[in-house]
Scaffold this motif. Structure first.
Motif, PDB file in Angstrom:
ATOM      1  N   ARG A 160       0.830  -1.205   0.000  1.00  0.00           N
ATOM      2  CA  ARG A 160       0.000   0.000   0.000  1.00  0.00           C
ATOM      3  C   ARG A 160       0.862   1.251   0.000  1.00  0.00           C
ATOM      4  O   ARG A 160       0.548   2.244  -0.679  1.00  0.00           O
ATOM      5  N   ALA A 161       1.957   1.225   0.754  1.00  0.00           N
ATOM      6  CA  ALA A 161       2.844   2.390   0.785  1.00  0.00           C
ATOM      7  C   ALA A 161       3.435   2.658  -0.591  1.00  0.00           C
ATOM      8  O   ALA A 161       3.499   3.808  -1.051  1.00  0.00           O
ATOM      9  N   ALA A 162       3.858   1.599  -1.279  1.00  0.00           N
ATOM     10  CA  ALA A 162       4.425   1.767  -2.617  1.00  0.00           C
ATOM     11  C   ALA A 162       3.385   2.294  -3.596  1.00  0.00           C
ATOM     12  O   ALA A 162       3.665   3.183  -4.412  1.00  0.00           O
ATOM     13  N   ALA A 163       2.176   1.748  -3.524  1.00  0.00           N
ATOM     14  CA  ALA A 163       1.110   2.194  -4.425  1.00  0.00           C
ATOM     15  C   ALA A 163       0.783   3.662  -4.200  1.00  0.00           C
ATOM     16  O   ALA A 163       0.582   4.426  -5.151  1.00  0.00           O
ATOM     17  N   HIS A 164       0.735   4.075  -2.941  1.00  0.00           N
ATOM     18  CA  HIS A 164       0.426   5.470  -2.643  1.00  0.00           C
ATOM     19  C   HIS A 164       1.588   6.381  -3.039  1.00  0.00           C
ATOM     20  O   HIS A 164       1.374   7.489  -3.546  1.00  0.00           O
ATOM     21  N   PHE A 165       2.806   5.922  -2.823  1.00  0.00           N
ATOM     22  CA  PHE A 165       3.969   6.735  -3.163  1.00  0.00           C
ATOM     23  C   PHE A 165       4.000   7.052  -4.658  1.00  0.00           C
ATOM     24  O   PHE A 165       4.259   8.189  -5.051  1.00  0.00           O
ATOM     25  N   ILE A 166       3.740   6.061  -5.500  1.00  0.00           N
ATOM     26  CA  ILE A 166       3.865   6.267  -6.939  1.00  0.00           C
ATOM     27  C   ILE A 166       2.698   7.069  -7.506  1.00  0.00           C
ATOM     28  O   ILE A 166       2.688   7.413  -8.701  1.00  0.00           O
ATOM     29  N   GLY A 167       1.740   7.426  -6.669  1.00  0.00           N
ATOM     30  CA  GLY A 167       0.684   8.327  -7.122  1.00  0.00           C
ATOM     31  C   GLY A 167       1.229   9.616  -7.714  1.00  0.00           C
ATOM     32  O   GLY A 167       0.578  10.247  -8.553  1.00  0.00           O
ATOM     33  N   VAL A 168       2.449  10.010  -7.324  1.00  0.00           N
ATOM     34  CA  VAL A 168       3.057  11.231  -7.848  1.00  0.00           C
ATOM     35  C   VAL A 168       3.250  11.168  -9.364  1.00  0.00           C
ATOM     36  O   VAL A 168       3.263  12.195 -10.038  1.00  0.00           O
ATOM     37  N   ALA A 169       3.413   9.961  -9.902  1.00  0.00           N
ATOM     38  CA  ALA A 169       3.630   9.823 -11.342  1.00  0.00           C
ATOM     39  C   ALA A 169       2.417   9.274 -12.077  1.00  0.00           C
ATOM     40  O   ALA A 169       2.483   9.048 -13.288  1.00  0.00           O
ATOM     41  N   LEU A 170       1.310   9.067 -11.357  1.00  0.00           N
ATOM     42  CA  LEU A 170       0.121   8.485 -11.971  1.00  0.00           C
ATOM     43  C   LEU A 170      -1.103   9.387 -11.879  1.00  0.00           C
ATOM     44  O   LEU A 170      -2.016   9.269 -12.686  1.00  0.00           O
ATOM     45  N   PHE A 171      -1.170  10.249 -10.855  1.00  0.00           N
ATOM     46  CA  PHE A 171      -2.311  11.145 -10.656  1.00  0.00           C
ATOM     47  C   PHE A 171      -3.620  10.361 -10.554  1.00  0.00           C
ATOM     48  O   PHE A 171      -4.670  10.820 -10.988  1.00  0.00           O
ATOM     49  N   HIS A 172      -3.554   9.188  -9.960  1.00  0.00           N
ATOM     50  CA  HIS A 172      -4.717   8.313  -9.867  1.00  0.00           C
ATOM     51  C   HIS A 172      -5.013   8.025  -8.408  1.00  0.00           C
ATOM     52  O   HIS A 172      -4.092   7.837  -7.603  1.00  0.00           O
ATOM     53  N   HIS A 173      -6.314   7.965  -8.067  1.00  0.00           N
ATOM     54  CA  HIS A 173      -6.704   7.826  -6.665  1.00  0.00           C
ATOM     55  C   HIS A 173      -6.471   6.430  -6.102  1.00  0.00           C
ATOM     56  O   HIS A 173      -6.439   6.251  -4.890  1.00  0.00           O
ATOM     57  N   ASP A 174      -6.296   5.412  -6.985  1.00  0.00           N
ATOM     58  CA  ASP A 174      -6.135   4.042  -6.520  1.00  0.00           C
ATOM     59  C   ASP A 174      -5.082   3.323  -7.368  1.00  0.00           C
ATOM     60  O   ASP A 174      -5.398   2.421  -8.144  1.00  0.00           O
ATOM     61  N   PRO A 175      -3.803   3.679  -7.233  1.00  0.00           N
ATOM     62  CA  PRO A 175      -2.770   3.038  -8.051  1.00  0.00           C
ATOM     63  C   PRO A 175      -2.692   1.531  -7.854  1.00  0.00           C
ATOM     64  O   PRO A 175      -2.279   0.811  -8.762  1.00  0.00           O
ATOM     65  N   GLY A 176      -3.081   1.039  -6.683  1.00  0.00           N
ATOM     66  CA  GLY A 176      -3.024  -0.389  -6.434  1.00  0.00           C
ATOM     67  C   GLY A 176      -3.945  -1.205  -7.315  1.00  0.00           C
ATOM     68  O   GLY A 176      -3.751  -2.417  -7.461  1.00  0.00           O
ATOM     69  N   SER A 177      -4.949  -0.566  -7.929  1.00  0.00           N
ATOM     70  CA  SER A 177      -5.890  -1.281  -8.796  1.00  0.00           C
ATOM     71  C   SER A 177      -5.405  -1.378 -10.234  1.00  0.00           C
ATOM     72  O   SER A 177      -6.032  -2.054 -11.052  1.00  0.00           O
ATOM     73  N   LEU A 178      -4.292  -0.733 -10.562  1.00  0.00           N
ATOM     74  CA  LEU A 178      -3.794  -0.708 -11.933  1.00  0.00           C
ATOM     75  C   LEU A 178      -2.891  -1.904 -12.205  1.00  0.00           C
ATOM     76  O   LEU A 178      -2.532  -2.657 -11.307  1.00  0.00           O
TER      77      LEU A 178
END
Length: 399
Positions: free
Chosen positions: A135-153
Motif C-alpha cells: 500500500r505504501a508503494a502504491a500510494h507513493f507512486i501516485g506522484v507519477a500516476l495522478f490516480h486515486h487508486d494506483p493499487g488497482s492498476l
C-alpha cells in the motif's frame, strides 16, 4: 515537399512540427489558444506555476532529442540540490517520518519484468512484500500516476513507473523558469525551420481533401474533431494546489503521503526563479476518486501541510486550487498495456498523438514518442503515395 498539418501547439504538437520540418515537409501548426504550450504552459505573473510538476527524466527518450536539438542550453534545467534530498518526509500512520517502511525499499529494487501485466499492483506487491509495504508503494507512486487508486492498476505498469521515479542518482530535471521557457525555444526552432504557426486558430473539422494531419490535442478534443467515439482511455482526477509561502528554515522539500496518494513539493527549492525572494512556491497534487470533489482534495492538501509546514496558513501569500481531469496521462488497467491504447495511425492520413495513445513512456514521454512515430508514419505513407499504391501501414509504437 510534402505538406503536413499539425493540430495542437503543445509539447507533442511542437515536437511533431519540428521533426516533420527537419525532414523537408512544409508544416502548418494550428493552435486554438492564443499562446502555445498546451499543458506545458507556465503561468505569467509573480508565481511561475505549471499545470503539474512536469519533470524531464534524463533517462527518458526526449532528453537526448532535446539536447541534440540545442533546446536544453547550459543552465536551462535544474536538478534537486543534494541538501534538499535530506528534507524528504513521509506521512505514515498519520505522523510525519523521515523514512518509508523497509518493505517499500525492497519493492523498489524489484525489476519491472517480474510484475505481471494481468494482475493488479496491490495483489502482486502484497505477495512480494506484504500489504503494508504494498500500500505504501502504491500510494507513493501516485506522484507519477495522478490516480486515486494506483493499487488497482496493472502491476507491470505501476512497477515500471516506481522504478523510474526512484532511480538513483535522481533523474528528474526541471526547466528553469517553468516549462514555458522550453516551449518558447521549441517554437523558435520550429519557426526557424519554416513551420507556419497560427494561434487562435481552432480546427473544428478536417477538410475532405486534407493531406497528412497530426492531431496533437487531448483525447476528448480528438474524439470530437474526428467524430470517433472509440477514442477513450482511463486517466486520473487530481486536485492541484499551488501555494506561495514565506520561506521558513527547516521546511521539508517533499511530503509524500503513504497513507493515501498525495504529494507536496517545494518546487522553488530547485528553481528560485519561480517565486520572489523570501518566498517558496509549493505544489500539492492529491488524486481524487470520481465521486470526490476538488474541495476534498484541497482538504487532503491542508492535512499534509499541517504536518510538514508549521504555521503555513499565517505564511501564505497566494493560493490557487484547480481540478485536473483527463489531463494527466493514461493509466493501464490489469490485462492492458500501452499497446492497447488508441492507435497513432487512424487511417486516411490522420495520426493521433498525446499522452493517452499507443506509445510507451512516463508522462510527457508518451506525447514525445507518439509525435515522432506519427511523423515517421506520415512521411513513409507520403513516400509510398509518390511511388504508387501499396498496403496501408499499421501504427506501432517504439518498444
Amino acid at each position: 515537399m510534402q505538406k503536413i498539418t499539425v493540430v495542437g501547439g503543445g509539447f507533442a504538437g511542437l515536437t511533431a512540427a519540428i521533426s516533420a520540418a527537419e525532414s523537408g515537409a512544409r508544416v502548418t501548426l494550428h493552435e486554438a489558444h492564443h499562446t502555445l504550450g498546451g499543458r506545458a504552459r507556465t503561468a505569467d505573473g509573480t508565481y511561475r506555476t505549471n499545470d503539474g510538476p512536469h519533470a524531464l527524466y534524463r533517462s527518458g527518450p526526449h532528453w537526448s532529442w532535446l539536447s541534440r536539438h540545442g533546446l536544453l542550453p547550459r543552465g536551462s534545467v535544474a536538478s534537486v540540490p543534494a541538501r534538499e534530498l535530506l528534507r524528504f518526509r513521509f506521512r505514515r500512520g498519520g505522523a510525519l517520518r523521515v523514512a518509508p517502511p523497509r518493505g517499500l525499499l525492497g519493492l523498489v529494487r524489484r525489476p519491472a519484468a517480474e510484475a505481471p501485466v494481468d494482475s493488479d499492483y496491490l495483489s502482486w506487491a502484497t505477495g512480494v512484500a506484504g500489504e503494508t509495504a504494498a500500500r505504501a508503494a502504491a500510494h507513493f507512486i501516485g506522484v507519477a500516476l495522478f490516480h486515486h487508486d494506483p493499487g488497482s492498476l496493472s502491476a507491470r505498469f505501476v512497477q515500471e513507473r516506481l522504478r523510474r521515479v526512484t532511480a538513483l542518482p535522481p533523474q528528474a530535471r526541471y526547466p528553469v523558469g517553468g516549462w514555458g521557457t522550453l516551449v518558447d525555444r521549441m517554437a523558435d526552432r520550429a519557426r526557424e525551420l519554416g513551420v507556419r504557426i497560427e494561434t487562435t486558430a481552432r480546427v473544428d473539422a478536417l477538410p475532405a481533401d486534407h493531406g497528412p494531419v497530426v492531431v496533437a490535442t487531448s483525447l476528448d478534443a480528438a474524439r470530437s474533431l474526428l467524430g470517433d467515439d472509440t477514442l477513450s482511455w482511463p486517466g486520473g482526477r487530481t486536485t492541484l494546489v499551488d501555494l506561495a509561502l514565506r520561506t521558513r528554515k527547516g521546511d521539508p522539500f517533499i511530503v509524500s503521503d503513504l497513507d493515501a496518494p498525495g504529494w507536496v513539493e517545494r518546487f522553488s527549492a530547485q528553481d528560485r526563479t519561480l517565486a520572489p525572494a523570501g518566498q517558496s512556491l509549493l505544489q500539492c497534487h492529491l488524486p481524487v476518486a470520481p465521486e470526490e470533489s476538488k474541495a476534498e482534495g484541497g482538504a487532503h492538501a491542508d492535512a499534509l501541510l499541517d504536518l510538514g509546514f508549521p504555521g503555513w496558513r499565517d505564511r501564505t501569500e497566494w493560493r490557487r486550487d484547480a481540478l485536473s481531469q483527463g489531463r494527466t496521462g493514461a493509466v493501464d488497467l490489469p490485462d492492458t498495456t500501452w499497446r492497447d491504447r488508441p492507435a497513432i495511425d487512424r487511417g486516411d492520413g490522420v495520426y493521433l498523438v498525446g499522452d493517452q495513445v499507443a506509445a510507451p513512456g512516463l508522462l510527457s514521454e508518451v506525447s514525445f514518442t507518439s509525435a515522432l512515430e506519427a511523423v515517421s508514419l506520415a512521411l513513409r505513407a507520403g513516400g509510398r503515395r509518390a511511388a504508387g499504391p501499396s498496403a496501408p501501414s499499421g501504427a506501432v509504437g517504439t518498444p
